[in-house]
Design a protein around this motif. Structure first.
Motif, PDB file in Angstrom:
ATOM      1  N   CYS A  59      81.566  49.227 -33.114  1.00  0.00           N
ATOM      2  CA  CYS A  59      81.447  50.175 -31.987  1.00  0.00           C
ATOM      3  C   CYS A  59      82.589  50.719 -32.480  1.00  0.00           C
ATOM      4  CB  CYS A  59      81.590  49.087 -30.274  1.00  0.00           C
ATOM      5  SG  CYS A  59      82.097  50.476 -28.808  1.00  0.00           S
ATOM      6  N   ASP A  60      82.741  52.051 -32.535  1.00  0.00           N
ATOM      7  CA  ASP A  60      84.384  52.743 -32.210  1.00  0.00           C
ATOM      8  C   ASP A  60      84.337  53.430 -30.654  1.00  0.00           C
ATOM      9  OD1 ASP A  60      86.341  54.926 -32.020  1.00  0.00           O
ATOM     10  OD2 ASP A  60      85.342  55.786 -34.179  1.00  0.00           O
ATOM     11  N   ILE A  61      85.449  53.622 -29.731  1.00  0.00           N
ATOM     12  CA  ILE A  61      85.465  53.715 -28.566  1.00  0.00           C
ATOM     13  C   ILE A  61      85.980  54.667 -28.545  1.00  0.00           C
ATOM     14  CG2 ILE A  61      86.343  51.196 -28.036  1.00  0.00           C
ATOM     15  CD1 ILE A  61      89.108  52.486 -27.860  1.00  0.00           C
ATOM     16  N   THR A  62      86.189  56.009 -29.478  1.00  0.00           N
ATOM     17  CA  THR A  62      86.536  56.700 -29.147  1.00  0.00           C
ATOM     18  C   THR A  62      85.027  57.724 -29.462  1.00  0.00           C
ATOM     19  OG1 THR A  62      86.807  57.490 -31.610  1.00  0.00           O
ATOM     20  CG2 THR A  62      88.315  57.041 -30.722  1.00  0.00           C
ATOM     21  N   ALA A  63      83.661  57.645 -30.014  1.00  0.00           N
ATOM     22  CA  ALA A  63      82.819  58.061 -30.147  1.00  0.00           C
ATOM     23  C   ALA A  63      81.283  57.468 -29.429  1.00  0.00           C
ATOM     24  CB  ALA A  63      82.943  58.404 -31.999  1.00  0.00           C
ATOM     25  N   ASP A  64      81.239  56.476 -29.967  1.00  0.00           N
ATOM     26  CA  ASP A  64      79.529  55.477 -29.836  1.00  0.00           C
ATOM     27  C   ASP A  64      79.873  56.047 -28.015  1.00  0.00           C
ATOM     28  OD1 ASP A  64      79.742  54.886 -32.174  1.00  0.00           O
ATOM     29  OD2 ASP A  64      80.312  53.056 -31.855  1.00  0.00           O
ATOM     30  N   ASP A  65      78.279  55.439 -27.758  1.00  0.00           N
ATOM     31  CA  ASP A  65      78.146  55.139 -26.165  1.00  0.00           C
ATOM     32  C   ASP A  65      78.262  53.812 -25.541  1.00  0.00           C
ATOM     33  OD1 ASP A  65      76.604  55.580 -23.741  1.00  0.00           O
ATOM     34  OD2 ASP A  65      74.795  56.013 -24.585  1.00  0.00           O
ATOM     35  N   LEU A  66      79.450  53.833 -24.408  1.00  0.00           N
ATOM     36  CA  LEU A  66      80.115  52.453 -24.400  1.00  0.00           C
ATOM     37  C   LEU A  66      78.932  51.737 -23.707  1.00  0.00           C
ATOM     38  CD1 LEU A  66      83.787  53.472 -24.558  1.00  0.00           C
ATOM     39  CD2 LEU A  66      82.444  52.391 -26.702  1.00  0.00           C
ATOM     40  N   ALA A  67      78.778  52.495 -22.227  1.00  0.00           N
ATOM     41  CA  ALA A  67      77.507  51.749 -21.965  1.00  0.00           C
ATOM     42  C   ALA A  67      76.695  51.149 -21.990  1.00  0.00           C
ATOM     43  CB  ALA A  67      76.847  53.035 -20.444  1.00  0.00           C
ATOM     44  N   PRO A  68      75.765  50.681 -22.568  1.00  0.00           N
ATOM     45  CA  PRO A  68      74.970  50.176 -23.207  1.00  0.00           C
ATOM     46  C   PRO A  68      75.737  48.978 -23.807  1.00  0.00           C
ATOM     47  CG  PRO A  68      74.464  52.029 -24.146  1.00  0.00           C
ATOM     48  CD  PRO A  68      75.559  52.718 -23.855  1.00  0.00           C
ATOM     49  N   ARG A  69      77.072  49.197 -24.293  1.00  0.00           N
ATOM     50  CA  ARG A  69      77.716  47.838 -24.423  1.00  0.00           C
ATOM     51  C   ARG A  69      78.178  46.446 -23.718  1.00  0.00           C
ATOM     52  NH1 ARG A  69      77.049  51.935 -28.959  1.00  0.00           N
ATOM     53  NH2 ARG A  69      77.583  50.720 -30.735  1.00  0.00           N
ATOM     54  N   VAL A  70      78.081  47.118 -22.456  1.00  0.00           N
ATOM     55  CA  VAL A  70      79.165  47.098 -21.295  1.00  0.00           C
ATOM     56  C   VAL A  70      77.715  46.345 -20.530  1.00  0.00           C
ATOM     57  CG1 VAL A  70      81.006  47.808 -21.936  1.00  0.00           C
ATOM     58  CG2 VAL A  70      79.906  48.527 -20.422  1.00  0.00           C
ATOM     59  N   ARG A  71      76.719  46.747 -20.366  1.00  0.00           N
ATOM     60  CA  ARG A  71      75.321  46.994 -19.043  1.00  0.00           C
ATOM     61  C   ARG A  71      75.367  45.553 -19.058  1.00  0.00           C
ATOM     62  NH1 ARG A  71      71.805  51.052 -21.406  1.00  0.00           N
ATOM     63  NH2 ARG A  71      73.031  52.207 -20.214  1.00  0.00           N
ATOM     64  N   GLY A  72      75.719  44.609 -17.998  1.00  0.00           N
ATOM     65  CA  GLY A  72      75.469  42.991 -18.223  1.00  0.00           C
ATOM     66  C   GLY A  72      76.363  42.851 -17.544  1.00  0.00           C
TER      67      GLY A  72
END
Length: 357
Positions: A59-72
């Motif tokens: 995961c690159d916090i500058t470019a990737d979609d972060l919402a699915p990574r923290v969902r749940g």
């Protein structure tokens, strides 16, 4: 009453920046806690070895979609940070500030119940000469990118808290963090190739430079991780200073090594550092040196009373462990902490390639 996931399986914790100095220790602490049901580890580059019970996601916090990574998630622990390249503050700003704001927005969008953020003693305004508690102003030192970024994110968290009253926000503000396994990274980030690890043997030196005004607090990475673990499990919020005794200066270390401290004016050290940094011989900037001289001392009473936290290592022990790691060439099998960054040459390291956690 309907049971929650935490009631059934334990907490789901997402650790962002999981392969760095603090991240590796936090993951270890969470693995050992039976109340943690699921650990998702996010970092830009995959670790050399995986851990049982840990789900790693690039995961690159500058470019990737972060919402699915923290969902749940029940808790998000934000440890992602880069220190280099100091010659290019735009790059560190994009990662440390803009990337972190993207993560905050994802936490807000997904309504994650708790956000634990790794701030720093560097967020504080210059100190008054006595230990300060968590109410001391967090305006940083304007001259250094690191302290500007940490202070700016404190203001961003203020706004986040006002918008998200149902999200529990914790800000850890540790002193200097060391362990043996971070020695390779510390040398790359702050000393460079001109200071080989095997030459870092203060116990063999009859004298040590006593830089005027230089004193700080250190803490072991595992003790910082324990503070994060406690804050993950407890219903706490707010800021926590994290540091160990004693306050460190050259006289403390000289007494430990049987060396004699020799006074050295800070302005001479800064001049030498500025020249070396300007020639790209060392990665640590003179502006960061200025900031270090102005750091306040930390009162850790709140962490002891609210988190039930106390360090298991002294500040001197943490430093000695790191120095021993330098002498042995110690590292950790994750890209930020290992001795050889895949595909890395020194000029790449000096410009910041491979430094992001």
């Amino acid at each position: 009453m309907m049971s929650t996931r935490a009631d059934r399986d334990g907490l789901h914790v997402v650790v962002v920046g999981a392969t760095g100095n603090v991240g590796t220790s936090v993951v270890d602490a969470l693995i050992a806690d039976p109340g943690i049901g699921r650990i998702t580890a996010l970092a830009r580059r995959a670790p050399t070895r995986t851990r049982d019970g840990v789900e790693f996601e690039p995961c690159d916090i500058t470019a990737d979609d972060l919402a699915p990574r923290v969902r749940g998630a029940d808790v998000v622990i934000d440890l992602a940070w880069i220190f280099q390249p100091t010659h290019d503050p735009v790059t560190t700003w994009r990662n440390n500030v803009l990337g972190t704001l993207r993560l905050f927005a994802a936490v807000e969008r997904e309504r994650v119940p708790a956000l634990l953020y790794s701030s720093s003693v560097g967020a504080y305004s210059p100190g008054p000469g006595r230990p300060v508690d968590e109410h001391w102003p967090t305006n940083g030192w304007p001259g250094a990118a690191y302290t500007r970024e940490k202070a700016y994110l404190e203001r961003c968290l203020d706004a986040f808290e006002r918008r998200n009253g149902n999200t529990r926000v914790v800000r850890m503000r540790p002193g200097f963090i060391f362990k043996a396994g971070v020695a390779a990274e510390q040398r790359r980030l702050f000393a460079g190739p001109l200071v080989p690890g095997r030459f870092v043997r203060p116990e063999r030196s009859p004298v040590l430079p006593d830089i005027s005004g230089l004193r700080f607090q250190a803490v072991h990475s595992r003790d910082v991780a324990e503070a994060f673990r406690a804050a993950t499990r407890l219903p706490v919020a707010g800021a926590f200073n994290i540091a160990a005794e004693p306050v460190i200066d050259i006289r403390v270390l000289a007494a430990r090594f049987g060396s004699r401290p020799i006074p050295v004016p800070a302005r001479l050290v800064r001049a030498g550092l500025a020249a070396a940094w300007g020639l790209h011989l060392v990665p640590a900037s003179p502006d960061l040196f200025d900031a270090v001289l102005r750091l306040p001392l930390l009162d850790v009473s709140r962490a002891r009373e609210v988190l039930g936290w106390s360090p298991s290592h002294s500040g001197v022990d943490a430093i000695l462990e790191m120095l021993d790691g330098l002498q042995r060439g110690a590292d950790t099998p994750t890209p930020p902490l290992q001795r050889r960054v895949p595909g890395g040459r020194w000029h790449e390291l000096a410009t910041g390639v491979g430094q992001r956690q």
